[in-house]
Each structure stands twice: as structure tokens, then as C-alpha cells.
Design an enzyme around this catalytic site. Structure first.
Site, PDB file in Angstrom:
ATOM      1  N   ARG A  72      -3.220  52.262 -10.742  1.00  0.00           N
ATOM      2  CA  ARG A  72      -2.151  52.418 -11.732  1.00  0.00           C
ATOM      3  C   ARG A  72      -0.832  52.651 -11.002  1.00  0.00           C
ATOM      4  NH1 ARG A  72      -2.114  56.794 -13.811  1.00  0.00           N
ATOM      5  NH2 ARG A  72      -3.992  57.703 -12.906  1.00  0.00           N
ATOM      6  N   TYR A 200      -4.854  45.408 -12.929  1.00  0.00           N
ATOM      7  CA  TYR A 200      -5.698  46.538 -12.536  1.00  0.00           C
ATOM      8  C   TYR A 200      -5.913  47.587 -13.625  1.00  0.00           C
ATOM      9  CZ  TYR A 200      -8.346  49.359  -9.483  1.00  0.00           C
ATOM     10  OH  TYR A 200      -9.401  50.023  -8.934  1.00  0.00           O
ATOM     11  N   LYS A 209      -5.875  53.772 -20.998  1.00  0.00           N
ATOM     12  CA  LYS A 209      -4.838  54.795 -20.844  1.00  0.00           C
ATOM     13  C   LYS A 209      -3.632  54.506 -21.744  1.00  0.00           C
ATOM     14  CE  LYS A 209      -6.919  57.428 -17.965  1.00  0.00           C
ATOM     15  NZ  LYS A 209      -7.882  56.897 -17.063  1.00  0.00           N
ATOM     16  N   HIS A 229      -7.520  63.280 -21.939  1.00  0.00           N
ATOM     17  CA  HIS A 229      -8.137  62.689 -20.745  1.00  0.00           C
ATOM     18  C   HIS A 229      -9.377  63.522 -20.392  1.00  0.00           C
ATOM     19  CE1 HIS A 229      -7.401  61.239 -16.302  1.00  0.00           C
ATOM     20  NE2 HIS A 229      -8.250  60.466 -16.935  1.00  0.00           N
ATOM     21  N   SER A 251      -7.162  62.151 -12.668  1.00  0.00           N
ATOM     22  CA  SER A 251      -7.796  60.934 -12.157  1.00  0.00           C
ATOM     23  C   SER A 251      -8.429  61.170 -10.793  1.00  0.00           C
ATOM     24  CB  SER A 251      -6.747  59.837 -12.044  1.00  0.00           C
ATOM     25  OG  SER A 251      -6.163  59.617 -13.303  1.00  0.00           O
ATOM     26  N   ALA A 252      -9.641  60.656 -10.641  1.00  0.00           N
ATOM     27  CA  ALA A 252     -10.404  60.780  -9.393  1.00  0.00           C
ATOM     28  C   ALA A 252     -10.638  62.234  -8.976  1.00  0.00           C
ATOM     29  CB  ALA A 252      -9.760  59.969  -8.264  1.00  0.00           C
ATOM     30  N   CYS A 253     -10.838  63.107  -9.960  1.00  0.00           N
ATOM     31  CA  CYS A 253     -11.157  64.517  -9.674  1.00  0.00           C
ATOM     32  C   CYS A 253     -12.521  64.932 -10.220  1.00  0.00           C
ATOM     33  CB  CYS A 253     -10.068  65.425 -10.215  1.00  0.00           C
ATOM     34  SG  CYS A 253      -8.554  65.318  -9.270  1.00  0.00           S
ATOM     35  N   LYS A 255     -14.508  63.552 -13.199  1.00  0.00           N
ATOM     36  CA  LYS A 255     -14.996  63.467 -14.584  1.00  0.00           C
ATOM     37  C   LYS A 255     -16.284  62.661 -14.700  1.00  0.00           C
ATOM     38  CE  LYS A 255     -11.238  61.843 -16.298  1.00  0.00           C
ATOM     39  NZ  LYS A 255     -10.524  61.950 -15.008  1.00  0.00           N
ATOM     40  N   THR A 256     -16.297  61.457 -14.096  1.00  0.00           N
ATOM     41  CA  THR A 256     -17.477  60.596 -14.237  1.00  0.00           C
ATOM     42  C   THR A 256     -18.710  61.305 -13.677  1.00  0.00           C
ATOM     43  OG1 THR A 256     -16.069  58.665 -14.121  1.00  0.00           O
ATOM     44  CG2 THR A 256     -18.409  58.305 -13.708  1.00  0.00           C
ATOM     45  N   ASN A 257     -18.522  61.951 -12.532  1.00  0.00           N
ATOM     46  CA  ASN A 257     -19.642  62.689 -11.931  1.00  0.00           C
ATOM     47  C   ASN A 257     -20.141  63.814 -12.832  1.00  0.00           C
ATOM     48  OD1 ASN A 257     -20.266  62.059  -8.812  1.00  0.00           O
ATOM     49  ND2 ASN A 257     -18.200  61.450  -9.356  1.00  0.00           N
ATOM     50  N   ASP A 276     -14.077  59.741 -19.778  1.00  0.00           N
ATOM     51  CA  ASP A 276     -12.650  59.613 -19.467  1.00  0.00           C
ATOM     52  C   ASP A 276     -11.729  60.005 -20.621  1.00  0.00           C
ATOM     53  OD1 ASP A 276     -10.849  58.841 -17.295  1.00  0.00           O
ATOM     54  OD2 ASP A 276     -10.231  57.170 -18.546  1.00  0.00           O
ATOM     55  N   ARG A 373     -13.635  50.273  -7.780  1.00  0.00           N
ATOM     56  CA  ARG A 373     -14.282  50.792  -8.993  1.00  0.00           C
ATOM     57  C   ARG A 373     -15.412  49.896  -9.474  1.00  0.00           C
ATOM     58  NH1 ARG A 373     -11.378  55.121 -12.153  1.00  0.00           N
ATOM     59  NH2 ARG A 373      -9.813  55.807 -10.665  1.00  0.00           N
ATOM     60  N   GLY A 498     -24.331  68.033  -8.594  1.00  0.00           N
ATOM     61  CA  GLY A 498     -25.406  68.603  -9.415  1.00  0.00           C
ATOM     62  C   GLY A 498     -25.376  70.127  -9.478  1.00  0.00           C
ATOM     63  N   GLU A 499     -24.775  70.748  -8.460  1.00  0.00           N
ATOM     64  CA  GLU A 499     -24.709  72.218  -8.448  1.00  0.00           C
ATOM     65  C   GLU A 499     -23.659  72.735  -9.436  1.00  0.00           C
ATOM     66  OE1 GLU A 499     -26.928  73.829  -6.978  1.00  0.00           O
ATOM     67  OE2 GLU A 499     -27.666  72.574  -5.307  1.00  0.00           O
ATOM     68  N   ASN A 500     -22.800  71.851  -9.913  1.00  0.00           N
ATOM     69  CA  ASN A 500     -21.793  72.299 -10.893  1.00  0.00           C
ATOM     70  C   ASN A 500     -22.442  72.799 -12.181  1.00  0.00           C
ATOM     71  OD1 ASN A 500     -19.688  71.728  -9.151  1.00  0.00           O
ATOM     72  ND2 ASN A 500     -19.427  69.632  -9.914  1.00  0.00           N
TER      73      ASN A 500
HETATM   74  P1  GTP Z   1     -10.935  58.666 -12.981  1.00  0.00           P
HETATM   75  O1  GTP Z   1     -11.881  57.571 -13.302  1.00  0.00           O
HETATM   76  O2  GTP Z   1      -9.841  58.233 -12.057  1.00  0.00           O
HETATM   77  O3  GTP Z   1     -10.383  59.331 -14.193  1.00  0.00           O
HETATM   78  O4  GTP Z   1     -11.740  59.717 -12.058  1.00  0.00           O
HETATM   79  P2  GTP Z   1     -12.839  60.844 -12.391  1.00  0.00           P
HETATM   80  O5  GTP Z   1     -12.157  62.103 -12.800  1.00  0.00           O
HETATM   81  O6  GTP Z   1     -13.862  60.301 -13.308  1.00  0.00           O
HETATM   82  O7  GTP Z   1     -13.469  61.128 -10.943  1.00  0.00           O
HETATM   83  P3  GTP Z   1     -14.914  60.770 -10.339  1.00  0.00           P
HETATM   84  O8  GTP Z   1     -16.033  61.475 -11.035  1.00  0.00           O
HETATM   85  O9  GTP Z   1     -15.030  59.305 -10.250  1.00  0.00           O
HETATM   86  O10 GTP Z   1     -14.799  61.401  -8.880  1.00  0.00           O
HETATM   87  C1  GTP Z   1     -13.771  61.048  -7.983  1.00  0.00           C
HETATM   88  C2  GTP Z   1     -14.164  61.421  -6.571  1.00  0.00           C
HETATM   89  O11 GTP Z   1     -14.398  62.831  -6.496  1.00  0.00           O
HETATM   90  C3  GTP Z   1     -15.440  60.729  -6.097  1.00  0.00           C
HETATM   91  O12 GTP Z   1     -15.275  60.261  -4.787  1.00  0.00           O
HETATM   92  C4  GTP Z   1     -16.468  61.821  -6.172  1.00  0.00           C
HETATM   93  O13 GTP Z   1     -17.515  61.626  -5.236  1.00  0.00           O
HETATM   94  C5  GTP Z   1     -15.677  63.099  -5.916  1.00  0.00           C
HETATM   95  N1  GTP Z   1     -16.276  64.271  -6.626  1.00  0.00           N
HETATM   96  C6  GTP Z   1     -16.724  64.299  -7.897  1.00  0.00           C
HETATM   97  N2  GTP Z   1     -17.267  65.508  -8.209  1.00  0.00           N
HETATM   98  C7  GTP Z   1     -17.152  66.262  -7.095  1.00  0.00           C
HETATM   99  C8  GTP Z   1     -17.551  67.610  -6.776  1.00  0.00           C
HETATM  100  O14 GTP Z   1     -18.102  68.351  -7.592  1.00  0.00           O
HETATM  101  N3  GTP Z   1     -17.257  68.040  -5.520  1.00  0.00           N
HETATM  102  C9  GTP Z   1     -16.644  67.241  -4.600  1.00  0.00           C
HETATM  103  N4  GTP Z   1     -16.418  67.741  -3.391  1.00  0.00           N
HETATM  104  N5  GTP Z   1     -16.277  65.958  -4.850  1.00  0.00           N
HETATM  105  C10 GTP Z   1     -16.521  65.478  -6.081  1.00  0.00           C
HETATM  106  C1  SPV Z   2      -7.637  57.051 -14.108  1.00  0.00           C
HETATM  107  O1  SPV Z   2      -6.812  56.716 -13.233  1.00  0.00           O
HETATM  108  O2  SPV Z   2      -7.605  58.180 -14.667  1.00  0.00           O
HETATM  109  C2  SPV Z   2      -8.713  56.105 -14.487  1.00  0.00           C
HETATM  110  C3  SPV Z   2      -8.645  54.735 -13.957  1.00  0.00           C
HETATM  111  O3  SPV Z   2      -9.578  56.461 -15.270  1.00  0.00           O
HETATM  112  S1  SPV Z   2      -7.522  53.754 -14.847  1.00  0.00           S
HETATM  113  O4  SPV Z   2      -8.256  53.005 -15.862  1.00  0.00           O
HETATM  114  O5  SPV Z   2      -6.914  52.810 -13.876  1.00  0.00           O
HETATM  115  O6  SPV Z   2      -6.533  54.567 -15.484  1.00  0.00           O
HETATM  116 MN    MN Z   3      -9.323  58.605 -15.885  1.00  0.00          MN
END
Ligand code: GTP
Ligand code: SPV
Ligand code: MN
Length: 591
Positions: A72, A200, A209, A229, A251-253, A255-257, A276, A373, A498-500
Site C-alpha cells: 500500500r 497491489y 481497505k 481493522h 498491518s503485519a502485526c 492479526k492473521t496469525n 482483517d 502475500r 500459539g502461546e498467545n
Molecule cells: P495485515 O495482513 O498486513 O493486516 O497483517 P496481520 O496483522 O494479519 O499480520 P500477520 O498475522 O500476517 O503477521 C505479520 C508478521 O508478524 C508475520 O511475519 C508473522 O510471522 C509475525 N507474527 C505474528 N504473530 C506473532 C507473534 O505472536 N510473535 C511474533 N514474534 N511474531 C508474530
Molecule cells: C494491511 O496492510 O493491513 C493488509 C494488506 O491487510 S492490504 O490489503 O494491502 O491493505
Molecule cells: Mn490488514
């Protein structure tokens, strides 16, 4: 002619595609578009799709983006309210007429030589009172196929729109990928998004978004609901009771996990509803109800493995009715499988990097792009909740706010009351990631993980959260979490993934009044005796550090929060100032 047909015709007259094709969302159509994306259609001179190994990754395809188009672009994203103040310091603003003039010039003939795909889709279940009928126009099959995975795309939506003119509109073209001619423009009052120059994710899949957060948050302000979000999930305890929670992380913090976590504690299980986006409404029963308007995951590939996120690895191997797409991952040339850093097993000997060039592992360069992704249907997820398709959604007992903070913030903190909870959400901050093009690892304030996604003045957004609270008879409890605190050597103190579940267990124990908590200046933290540590190998020192509330660090933090609020001037609600002043007083600071 219907208003919809007229609108499509007008956009075609401007963009001048060779052909206009109305998608019906069928499986057969998806196969046809993918075929032509492999054989005929080109993006940046390359095929749109490459077929991957269907024996191990059924129905999966690789897409390589233009090299400048990998995330983005927040600096090219504008929210065009009639006046700048409504957009607020959190958004780039342009006058709507000026923005349209600019976009008309850039869009004139931009689809020449290409097909315009008309995508009719629903955000939310068609029977849900909260769902919205939408149309996106695009000139690339990658976006059409992605939208079929991410949303409920069917030709029925055209009938649903019928003679109405108030459907959600998106006009998207990849243009010529020139970053100087790339813009993502939002017109909130018209429920219209106009995007050019990028193919993208959040720049191009306009239901996500752009609509489901930026425009929907504005509609929510007018109509009395929230577009967030957030993850939505059910947490099942050993007695079989399911507690529904939402969690906002930038983002990338994580959520998916979190959304499909495999519990490290026996007897606990997570049910996935969304990873998301959540639309939150106040129910007639005075509880907060959540739906996921999407039907797919657009998730970060690097770091995803059987160790970190086994349920996602399983999801990615289940593509049958829906294809699974991989964007900008590396390719194992010998096996024709996708690969990325952090996947299980050894790095392949013979790999192509995310741009398709032979990868030299010794060069130190990453094979997969850090923001590479996958796109996969939720219906392939083994932990999908039986409530996923419930048009009413699920009742929410806890809301979690998080961020990536290597310092300052404890593993978990609970807010005290609604006003304090909104303050807690508003004061979140996070280190930037590869999900958007900017310098990585820089701390920025990111209230409720919505800084790049709130479609209006963030100060008014805090006010809206406060107002929603007044209508809740049974408000959810609110927590902040941080999986990312590090020690002096920069190593994560908390094992995460998983420990979360241990943190989630404490949260649902609080919701169900099973445990007490300890008061600190920033909120309530666990008594260590109530926090499940069985089977976890963690030193007492690390644990103390994880829960530490350091007054010096927090005094600095309070100052930073104040600086952020000041950008919004007098629009910040007085309740939020009251909370900040109270925090400063508790920390012994002068006002
Ligand atoms: P967006 O799709 O951008 O909104 O991202 P998201 O918030 O869904 O993040 P996602 O779950 O894809 O995780 C982003 C990165 O953080 C990945 O590389 C994961 O491996 C890492 N990550 C996720 N959960 C944890 C955690 O509990 N601990 C650590 N150290 N890293 C984590
Ligand atoms: C984010 O950046 O929070 C995502 C990926 O979930 S995107 O669809 O590019 O916004
Ligand atoms: Mn997102």
C-alpha cells in the site's frame, strides 16, 4: 438502462477498454480468466499468473507484481471530503473536484488494449442487514480473481442493485504503473473509490481497505456503527463455552496469525471468523455484534510455517473451488512450489526470487518480498467458525488493541471503564512494517490500528467510539496487548503465536469474572498467579520484564501521545484529554 449500466458505460467511455466483460463469479469463469491470465493477458510485460504445483498446492497460482508495486502507498492515498478538516490530520486531503479532474486526465484511455471487468460483489452476507452491494471495475484479471476469493461475488448483486443508484462504486486501473501517476482517491459522500497505477492489495482490491474501512468508517459515523481493522474470533474454553472477541493490530502485526491460532494450552480452541476487518453494530440487546464483510485472507507469507501458523499452511493447500494465489513469493524451481523466508524446511537450492530472477542465497537478498502475500478463501480454513455465515454476526465480549512495541508496553493491560478504554485504544502506537511503502521499524502512533484507514478526522472517530459506548448496555471489556517486547539483546521476550492463547485465556477469565487484576497507572495487569505458565519455558526475569510498567518510559510515552493529539487541535474530545491528564497525574507529571 439502469443507473448501474449507465455508470459502467460512462466509465468505459472515459477509460476506453477494448472490451467490457460482466463477471458472474462462477468457478468456470474463474478458470477461464486464469487461463487467459497465463496465456494472453500481460501485466508489466509478464503473464498475470503462473501455475504452481497442483499436487501439493491444489488450484494455486503465482502472481508477480510490477517491481515498484509491492505494498500500500499511504502517501498516494487521499480522502476527498469537501473540506480538509473533515479528513483530519490523519489523512491526505484533496478537494473532490480537483481530485476528479486529476483522475479524469490520468484515466483517459487508460484501459486501451485491455478488458474492463465488471465485478458485482457483496461485502457481508447477502441476508445480513449490515451488508453492502458493490461494483468494482478493473482492467486486470488478478484483481478480478482476488475479489472473487475475498468477497461474495455473484451476478445476483446486479439484480439486488436493480434501479438503485446508491451502490458502492470502485474504478480501478493499473495504468502504466508509474508511481508518479499512482493515486488512490476516496470520495466518501459518493461511496466511490477511484484508484490508478497500482495492482497491489489494499490499493487495488477496493472492497477491502478503501471501502470496508475508509468509506465504511464514514458511513458508520453517520449511521451509528464502527468499521474496524480487526480480527473476529471465538475462544472455546475446556468446558466448551465460546467467548467472542475482536482484536485490532496494525498491518503485519499478527492479526492473521491470531485469528487462527493453534492453542498451546490443552482444551482451548480458536474459531476463526475474520482476520482483517470487522463491522461492529450495537444490537437490540445492547451488546456489540461483529460481522466480517470479507470471505478471504490476504495474508503475509514470510514467517508463515507449520510452527507459527499451521492452520494457514493447511488452508493454503485446500484450494479447490476457489484458487489460492501467491503474490511476490519466491518459487522453488525444482518442485514448482511457492517459497518464502521462514517457511518450514531448508531454503531451496534452485529458486527464483519474487521478480523471477535466479536467487543467490549467498547474496543475502531475500527471495520472497517481505510483503509477499497469499490470497485464500476462508472456506478452506480448518478453524472456520460455524457462525461465519450467520448474517447477524457474533456478540463481542472483549476488544483487544495491539501494536508492535519493542519497548514500553506490557504483554497485556485491561482498561477500566468505557472512557478509559477509548483512551487506551487512542493511545496505541506501533513500529512500521513492510505492509506499506515507508521506512520500516519507526514508531508511530496508530490509534485502534486505524491510522491509515480511518476515512475521516480521527478526533471525531474517538468521539464516535465514546458515543457508541453510551448505547452499549453490556459493553465488551477492552485490553491492550504487545507480543513484541524485546530484551537488551533485541530478542523477543514472549514466544508468541500459539502461546498467545495464555493471554487470551486471561482475557476470557476476566470477561467471565474468574480472576482479579492489579491496578497500575496505565490500567489493570494480571496477578502472575492467575496467568497460566504451565509448560512454558520462560525465566522469571523475562516475565517480570514483560509485565513491567516503567514510570520513566511511560512519562515519555504520555508526552508523545499528547503531541499526537495536538495535531487534531480542539476536535479531540474532552473525555480523552481528561484521561490523558489523569494518566499524567498518576505518573507524577505536571499538567
Ligand atoms: P495485515 O495482513 O498486513 O493486516 O497483517 P496481520 O496483522 O494479519 O499480520 P500477520 O498475522 O500476517 O503477521 C505479520 C508478521 O508478524 C508475520 O511475519 C508473522 O510471522 C509475525 N507474527 C505474528 N504473530 C506473532 C507473534 O505472536 N510473535 C511474533 N514474534 N511474531 C508474530
Ligand atoms: C494491511 O496492510 O493491513 C493488509 C494488506 O491487510 S492490504 O490489503 O494491502 O491493505
Ligand atoms: Mn490488514
Amino acid at each position: 438502462m439502469t443507473p448501474l449500466e449507465r455508470w459502467v458505460e460512462e466509465q468505459a467511455a472515459l477509460t476506453k477498454p477494448d472490451k467490457v466483460y460482466w463477471c458472474d463469479g462462477s468457478e468456470e469463469e474463474a478458470h477461464r480468466l486464469i487461463e487467459s491470465g497465463m496465456k494472453e493477458e500481460r501485466v508489466a510485460g509478464r503473464p498475470v499468473f503462473y501455475e504452481l504445483n497442483h499436487a501439493t498446492f491444489p488450484n494455486s497460482y503465482l502472481h508477480r507484481s510490477h517491481p515498484t508495486d509491492v505494498a500500500r502507498t499511504e502517501h498516494l492515498t487521499f480522502v476527498c471530503h469537501p473540506d480538509r478538516e473533515t479528513a483530519g490530520a490523519n489523512n491526505n486531503w484533496m478537494d473532490p473536484e480537483e481530485a476528479k479532474e486529476k483522475m479524469r486526465k490520468l484515466s483517459d484511455g487508460c484501459m486501451r488494449g485491455r478488458t474492463m471487468y465488471v465485478l458485482p460483489y457483496m461485502m457481508g452476507h447477502p441476508d445480513s442487514p449490515y451488508s453492502k452491494a458493490c461494483i468494482q471495475l478493473t482492467d486486470v484479471s488478478y484483481v478480478a480473481i482476488s475479489m472473487r476469493i475475498m468477497t461474495r461475488m455473484t451476478k445476483d448483486v446486479v439484480g439486488k442493485i436493480g434501479q438503485r443508484g446508491d451502490f458502492v462504486k470502485g474504478l480501478h486501473s493499473i495504468g502504466d504503473f508509474d508511481p508518479n501517476k499512482r493515486f488512490i482517491m476516496h470520495f466518501p459522500d459518493e461511496h466511490f473509490v477511484w484508484s490508478i497505477g497500482s495492482g497491489y492489495g489494499g490499493n487495488a482490491l477496493l472492497g477491502k481497505k478503501c471501502f470496508a474501512l475508509r468509506i465504511a468508517s464514514w458511513i458508520g459515523l453517520k449511521e451509528g456503527w464502527l468499521a474496524e481493522h480487526m480480527v473476529i474470533m471465538g475462544i472455546q474454553d475446556p468446558a466448551g463455552h465460546v467467548t467472542y472477541v475482536t482484536a485490532a493490530l496494525p498491518s503485519a502485526c499478527g492479526k492473521t496469525n491470531l485469528a487462527m491460532l493453534e492453542s498451546a494450552l490443552p482444551g482451548y480452541k480458536i474459531w476463526t471468523i475474520g482476520d482483517d476487518i470487522a463491522w461492529l453494530n450495537v444490537g437490540l440487546d445492547g451488546r456489540l455484534w461483529a460481522i466480517n464483510p470479507e470471505t478471504g485472507f490476504f495474508g503475509v507469507a514470510p514467517g508463515t510455517s507449520m510452527k507459527t501458523n499451521p492452520n494457514m499452511m493447511r488452508t493454503l493447500k485446500k484450494g479447490i473451488f476457489y484458487p489460492t494465489l501467491f503474490t511476490n513469493t519466491a518459487l522453488n524451481i525444482d518442485t514448482n512450489e511457492p517459497w518464502w523466508e521462514g517457511m518450514d524446511g531448508q531454503a531451496p537450492d534452485n529458486a527464483a526470487d519474487w521478480q523471477g530472477n535466479k536467487w543467490d542465497a549467498s547474496s543475502g537478498a531475500k527471495a520472497a518480498h517481505p510483503n509477499s502475500r497469499f490470497t485464500a478463501s476462508v472456506y478452506q480454513c480448518p478453524t472456520l467458525s460455524p457462525e461465519f455465515d450467520n448474517p447477524k454476526g457474533v456478540p463481542i465480549s472483549a476488544v483487544i488493541f495491539g501494536g508492535k512495541r519493542t519497548h514500553v508496553k506490557p504483554l497485556v493491560v485491561e482498561g477500566m471503564n468505557w472512557q478509559n478504554n477509548v483512551f487506551l485504544g487512542s493511545r496505541m502506537g506501533s513500529e512500521t512494517t513492510a505492509a506499506a511503502t515507508h521506512q520500516e521499524g519507526v514508531m508511530r502512533r496508530d490509534p485502534m490500528a486505524m491510522l491509515p484507514f480511518c476515512g475521516y478526522n480521527m478526533a471525531d472517530y474517538f468521539g464516535h467510539w465514546l458515543k457508541i459506548g453510551k448505547r452499549l448496555i453490556h459493553p465488551p471489556r477492552v485490553f491492550s496487548v504487545n507480543w513484541f517486547r524485546t530484551d537488551e539483546k533485541g530478542r523477543y521476550l514472549w514466544p508468541g503465536f500459539g502461546e498467545n492463547i495464555r493471554v487470551l485465556k486471561w482475557i476470557i477469565d476476566r470477561v467471565n469474572s474468574r480472576v482479579g487484576a492489579k491496578e497500575t497507572p496505565i490500567g489493570l495487569v494480571p496477578h502472575l498467579k492467575d496467568f497460566s505458565l504451565d509448560g512454558l519455558n520462560i525465566s522469571k526475569e523475562s516475565l517480570e520484564k514483560l509485565f513491567d510498567v516503567d514510570a520513566d518510559e511511560w512519562r515519555k510515552e504520555a508526552g508523545d501521545i499528547e503531541e499526537f493529539y495536538k495535531k487534531f487541535g480542539a476536535r479531540i474530545p474532552k473525555e480523552i484529554w481528561t484521561e490523558l491528564h489523569s494518566l499524567k497525574a498518576k505518573l507524577g507529571m505536571s499538567q
